[in-house]
Design a protein around this motif. Sequence first.
Motif: not given
Length: 263
Positions: A197-214
């Motif tokens: 279920g969690l995989s469908i919540f995070t989709r906005e650009e500002n939510e994605i960028l921290p994961f990419i940086a990490t």
Amino acid sequence: MEKTIEFIHGKEEKFTTREIGILKLTKNLIECFSVLEHLLKNHSLQAILSMHRTIIDNYSVLYLITEKGTLLEKDIRYKLFLLDAINSKHEVVNKFKKDSEKDPKKYNLEDNNKAIEKDLRNKRKFNLDLEKFVNNKQLAKNILTQNNWKFKDILNNGKQQNKNRYNWIDLYQIARIPEHHSFVFQKYYSSFTHGLGLSIFTREENEILPFIATTYTTTALIGTITIEMLIKHFKINTRKANLSKNLESSFVYANKLWPSTNS
């Protein structure tokens, strides 16, 4: 990392079985890095976190096989690691063969039989090798019986080996991944890997960028620690291998962020 592998290959004929295994596990890790690099360019969060989790797991297994325990424990662990793989493969091939017999034109049963015969030969060899350690009281019988390559205590002969088996968070922390990262990789990234279920919540650009940086930070650390591990294990002369002069400072930085536990 590719340069390190290329240099090691020049001396591959001198390696023991475990050393060849370490090389192959490292190659698998490099292939995952290459796929992740492509995914990061496309900001595909589902794929990025799934591949990142794959990298974390592969790296943690590589670290355990390479670094954890005495030389004897490492060799025994590696043989158990292979024996567990052979048993799993044997089960799958047998099931595949049974189903394939219903449609003999579609599958090459002769190849399946050869694969089974080869696995059985390898299984007998590893069992004989490991039985010697059991007889010498260097390995608990139940660890061998259950192919427990994730053992914590090599002499723990408990019938239920669950308490004597590292879980994934244990393996992450052995591989120097800090506890807060370990928890996120196991509990959060798993949702993306398994499509929960969690995989469908995070989709906005500002939510994605921290994961990419990490992801950039942690994969860089994993790459650096893996290179340092290979240099140490294979006793590589970094000058002869023509490796980057900045490696030393990279090692210092990695050891500061993810310190070694000398385990």
